[in-house]
Design a protein around this motif. Sequence first.
Motif, PDB file in Angstrom:
ATOM      1  N   SER A  42       0.834  -1.204   0.000  1.00 58.83           N
ATOM      2  CA  SER A  42       0.000   0.000   0.000  1.00 58.83           C
ATOM      3  C   SER A  42       0.867   1.251   0.000  1.00 58.83           C
ATOM      4  N   HIS A  43       1.998   1.228   0.694  1.00 52.61           N
ATOM      5  CA  HIS A  43       2.900   2.373   0.701  1.00 52.61           C
ATOM      6  C   HIS A  43       3.559   2.563  -0.663  1.00 52.61           C
ATOM      7  N   VAL A  44       3.954   1.467  -1.282  1.00 51.28           N
ATOM      8  CA  VAL A  44       4.533   1.556  -2.620  1.00 51.28           C
ATOM      9  C   VAL A  44       3.504   2.128  -3.592  1.00 51.28           C
ATOM     10  N   ALA A  45       2.264   1.694  -3.480  1.00 52.08           N
ATOM     11  CA  ALA A  45       1.207   2.191  -4.365  1.00 52.08           C
ATOM     12  C   ALA A  45       0.987   3.689  -4.168  1.00 52.08           C
ATOM     13  N   MET A  46       1.029   4.153  -2.917  1.00 44.51           N
ATOM     14  CA  MET A  46       0.853   5.582  -2.661  1.00 44.51           C
ATOM     15  C   MET A  46       2.027   6.386  -3.227  1.00 44.51           C
ATOM     16  N   ALA A  47       3.234   5.840  -3.128  1.00 49.48           N
ATOM     17  CA  ALA A  47       4.395   6.520  -3.704  1.00 49.48           C
ATOM     18  C   ALA A  47       4.285   6.583  -5.221  1.00 49.48           C
ATOM     19  N   LYS A  48       3.815   5.512  -5.839  1.00 48.25           N
ATOM     20  CA  LYS A  48       3.604   5.526  -7.292  1.00 48.25           C
ATOM     21  C   LYS A  48       2.581   6.593  -7.677  1.00 48.25           C
ATOM     22  N   HIS A  49       1.532   6.720  -6.878  1.00 48.96           N
ATOM     23  CA  HIS A  49       0.510   7.723  -7.162  1.00 48.96           C
ATOM     24  C   HIS A  49       1.099   9.128  -7.041  1.00 48.96           C
ATOM     25  N   PHE A  50       1.895   9.352  -6.004  1.00 47.42           N
ATOM     26  CA  PHE A  50       2.541  10.658  -5.856  1.00 47.42           C
ATOM     27  C   PHE A  50       3.458  10.932  -7.039  1.00 47.42           C
ATOM     28  N   GLU A  51       4.188   9.915  -7.457  1.00 44.84           N
ATOM     29  CA  GLU A  51       5.073  10.057  -8.612  1.00 44.84           C
ATOM     30  C   GLU A  51       4.296  10.476  -9.854  1.00 44.84           C
ATOM     31  N   SER A  52       3.112   9.897 -10.038  1.00 46.38           N
ATOM     32  CA  SER A  52       2.290  10.252 -11.208  1.00 46.38           C
ATOM     33  C   SER A  52       1.797  11.694 -11.111  1.00 46.38           C
ATOM     34  N   LEU A  53       1.511  12.159  -9.885  1.00 47.13           N
ATOM     35  CA  LEU A  53       1.095  13.552  -9.703  1.00 47.13           C
ATOM     36  C   LEU A  53       2.229  14.511 -10.047  1.00 47.13           C
ATOM     37  N   VAL A  54       3.432  14.146  -9.661  1.00 39.98           N
ATOM     38  CA  VAL A  54       4.597  14.994  -9.961  1.00 39.98           C
ATOM     39  C   VAL A  54       4.822  15.080 -11.463  1.00 39.98           C
ATOM     40  N   THR A  55       4.818  13.943 -12.129  1.00 43.08           N
ATOM     41  CA  THR A  55       5.107  13.930 -13.564  1.00 43.08           C
ATOM     42  C   THR A  55       4.001  14.598 -14.380  1.00 43.08           C
ATOM     43  N   ALA A  56       2.790  14.671 -13.826  1.00 45.34           N
ATOM     44  CA  ALA A  56       1.680  15.304 -14.547  1.00 45.34           C
ATOM     45  C   ALA A  56       1.756  16.831 -14.489  1.00 45.34           C
ATOM     46  N   ASP A  57       2.577  17.362 -13.586  1.00 45.40           N
ATOM     47  CA  ASP A  57       2.731  18.808 -13.468  1.00 45.40           C
ATOM     48  C   ASP A  57       4.060  19.190 -14.119  1.00 45.40           C
ATOM     49  N   GLU A  58       4.011  19.871 -15.248  1.00 44.34           N
ATOM     50  CA  GLU A  58       5.207  20.160 -16.032  1.00 44.34           C
ATOM     51  C   GLU A  58       6.183  21.085 -15.318  1.00 44.34           C
ATOM     52  N   ARG A  59       5.777  21.654 -14.189  1.00 37.63           N
ATOM     53  CA  ARG A  59       6.680  22.510 -13.421  1.00 37.63           C
ATOM     54  C   ARG A  59       7.668  21.696 -12.585  1.00 37.63           C
ATOM     55  N   PHE A  60       7.451  20.399 -12.469  1.00 37.40           N
ATOM     56  CA  PHE A  60       8.261  19.532 -11.622  1.00 37.40           C
ATOM     57  C   PHE A  60       8.901  18.421 -12.444  1.00 37.40           C
ATOM     58  N   GLU A  61       9.899  17.781 -11.830  1.00 38.41           N
ATOM     59  CA  GLU A  61      10.466  16.562 -12.416  1.00 38.41           C
ATOM     60  C   GLU A  61      10.838  15.585 -11.313  1.00 38.41           C
ATOM     61  N   VAL A  62      10.796  14.289 -11.642  1.00 35.14           N
ATOM     62  CA  VAL A  62      11.326  13.247 -10.775  1.00 35.14           C
ATOM     63  C   VAL A  62      12.809  13.145 -11.087  1.00 35.14           C
ATOM     64  N   VAL A  63      13.657  13.309 -10.062  1.00 38.57           N
ATOM     65  CA  VAL A  63      15.099  13.434 -10.304  1.00 38.57           C
ATOM     66  C   VAL A  63      15.765  12.089 -10.527  1.00 38.57           C
ATOM     67  N   VAL A  64      15.429  11.103  -9.720  1.00 44.69           N
ATOM     68  CA  VAL A  64      16.001   9.761  -9.872  1.00 44.69           C
ATOM     69  C   VAL A  64      14.857   8.749  -9.917  1.00 44.69           C
ATOM     70  N   PRO A  65      15.081   7.600 -10.529  1.00 49.31           N
ATOM     71  CA  PRO A  65      14.000   6.607 -10.621  1.00 49.31           C
ATOM     72  C   PRO A  65      13.511   6.187  -9.241  1.00 49.31           C
ATOM     73  N   ARG A  66      12.206   6.066  -9.097  1.00 51.69           N
ATOM     74  CA  ARG A  66      11.636   5.559  -7.847  1.00 51.69           C
ATOM     75  C   ARG A  66      11.835   4.048  -7.802  1.00 51.69           C
ATOM     76  N   THR A  67      12.353   3.561  -6.674  1.00 56.47           N
ATOM     77  CA  THR A  67      12.584   2.127  -6.515  1.00 56.47           C
ATOM     78  C   THR A  67      11.628   1.508  -5.505  1.00 56.47           C
ATOM     79  N   PHE A  68      11.429   2.176  -4.380  1.00 50.13           N
ATOM     80  CA  PHE A  68      10.594   1.622  -3.314  1.00 50.13           C
ATOM     81  C   PHE A  68       9.407   2.559  -3.062  1.00 50.13           C
ATOM     82  N   ALA A  69       9.342   3.179  -1.902  1.00 48.63           N
ATOM     83  CA  ALA A  69       8.209   4.053  -1.589  1.00 48.63           C
ATOM     84  C   ALA A  69       8.666   5.478  -1.330  1.00 48.63           C
ATOM     85  N   MET A  70       9.751   5.875  -1.984  1.00 46.82           N
ATOM     86  CA  MET A  70      10.219   7.246  -1.857  1.00 46.82           C
ATOM     87  C   MET A  70      10.387   7.866  -3.231  1.00 46.82           C
TER      88      MET A  70
END
Length: 506
Positions: free
Chosen positions: A401-429
């Motif tokens: 469930s924590h990994v799923a929430m982190a994936k959801h947060f990651e999708s929110l970040v990538t959907a906003d063009e003002r932000f970027e994910v700096v390194v690949p997400r591996t676990f729940a961070m």
Amino acid sequence: MGSLQTENPEFAAAVATNTDGFATNPLDHEEFRRQGHMVVDYIADYYRDVHKYPVRSQVEPGYLRRRLPDAAPNGPEPIEAILGDITHDILPGITHWQSPNYYAYFPSSGSTAGFLGEMLSTGLNVVGFNWMSSPAATELETIVMDWLAKMLRLPEAFLLSGGGGGVLQGTTCEGLLCTLTAARDRVLKKIGREHIGKLVVYGSDQTHCALQKAAQIAGIHPENFRAVGTTRKDAFALNPASLRAAVAADVARGLVPLFLCATVGTTSSTAVDPVAGLCEVAKENNMWVHVDAAYAGGACILPEVRHVIDGVENADSFSFNAHKWFFTNLDCCCMWVKDPAALVAALSTNPEYLRNKATESKQVVDYKDWQIALSRRFRALKLWMVLRSYGVSNLRNFLRSHVAMAKHFESLVTADERFEVVVPRTFAMVCFRLLPPAQAGRETANELNRRLLEAVNSSGKAYMTHAVVGGVYMIRFAVGATLTAEHHVVESWRVIQEHASEILAS
């Protein structure tokens, strides 16, 4: 001889009460029951309301000294007054690690079972330094550590039945020092203690600072500590080729490679060092390999995650912190070694006052010889309660469930063009940053994200921390607090966006 009460009633009365009328027996069972119920109710209410508090403490340095008296009270004070002062004076200075809006550092995911296990351990208050001092404390620890090893699919060599064994340390820092000391003494026995200045310890520039501290304490020359560089190309994992080059250079100088710490889930970015490849390099040079999975190790009970520790069968020791992302209250570092005799040889002492038949029989484990201190807590009790209360299936679901929430947060970040994910997400961070205007330089970008992080943290609505990798300042969003639900993640993202808009507008 009769009782004190029979022989000297006045003395017995003085012992029973003091001038304020409080019972002076510090472990009166009825008073314990009364106060204990009050404290449990207090903590239950705290967990119920923890989302209402500013996540990061908002006080200034020295605030508490200005609130509390400058000397201890001469007489006793009631528990009601003390709990009231905790609410008014202590809680404002608490950063609430159990808040559902806590995403800083790494999680400290407690649980009801972990808390109650800690309560039982504290209540029994045994000091289990050897088998004789409390047999159940030792034997439960060996059993629980074998259970966990099987859940993680560790090789048989790490189990007690396979010649190895597990031990509960307080923290990874302690585990690293113990294994490094064992490795040191094993090598010095061969080359002579006068050559300690030749020993070299290796990690990466992403390895936790605990390794360097352990090396300092163990007497490794400061110039012989190697933080091998990592690159974004390797997702900041330690490249075996880079390690091989560093080791070869040291051997050419007449130095002795001693110890390698491979990390699975680094603090800065949760990078995963390639355990199998690094073990190959280490074994070519007879180095001790410790796999530090302090954060991510518990997640390896998930079949879909277990591959990150492939190659651990060639390591000498392995550890993870159950008090991070495994629902077991602080402190509880789970560590396994293939060669317990190396720990015992480096860490044991056998004074006359600790001699006993069980130890001399060689049929028991004396954990005092597997750790730094003599005294030790009954940590196995809380870990046993967590495993029994939730079971492997539920623990896996909690982690997923924590990994799923982190994936959801990651999708929110990538959907906003003002932000970027700096390194690949591996676990729940998720490691992300706010992108600066096109004309801005790196320093401007880093300063922009410093301002964003401080603004969010100062709001009290969420708490995150940062890291710098490859010169890039990024914000770490670590999902793992036990009370966090998806709506907390969504709301925290809204807070981040609001402050980002304000900063960009300014």
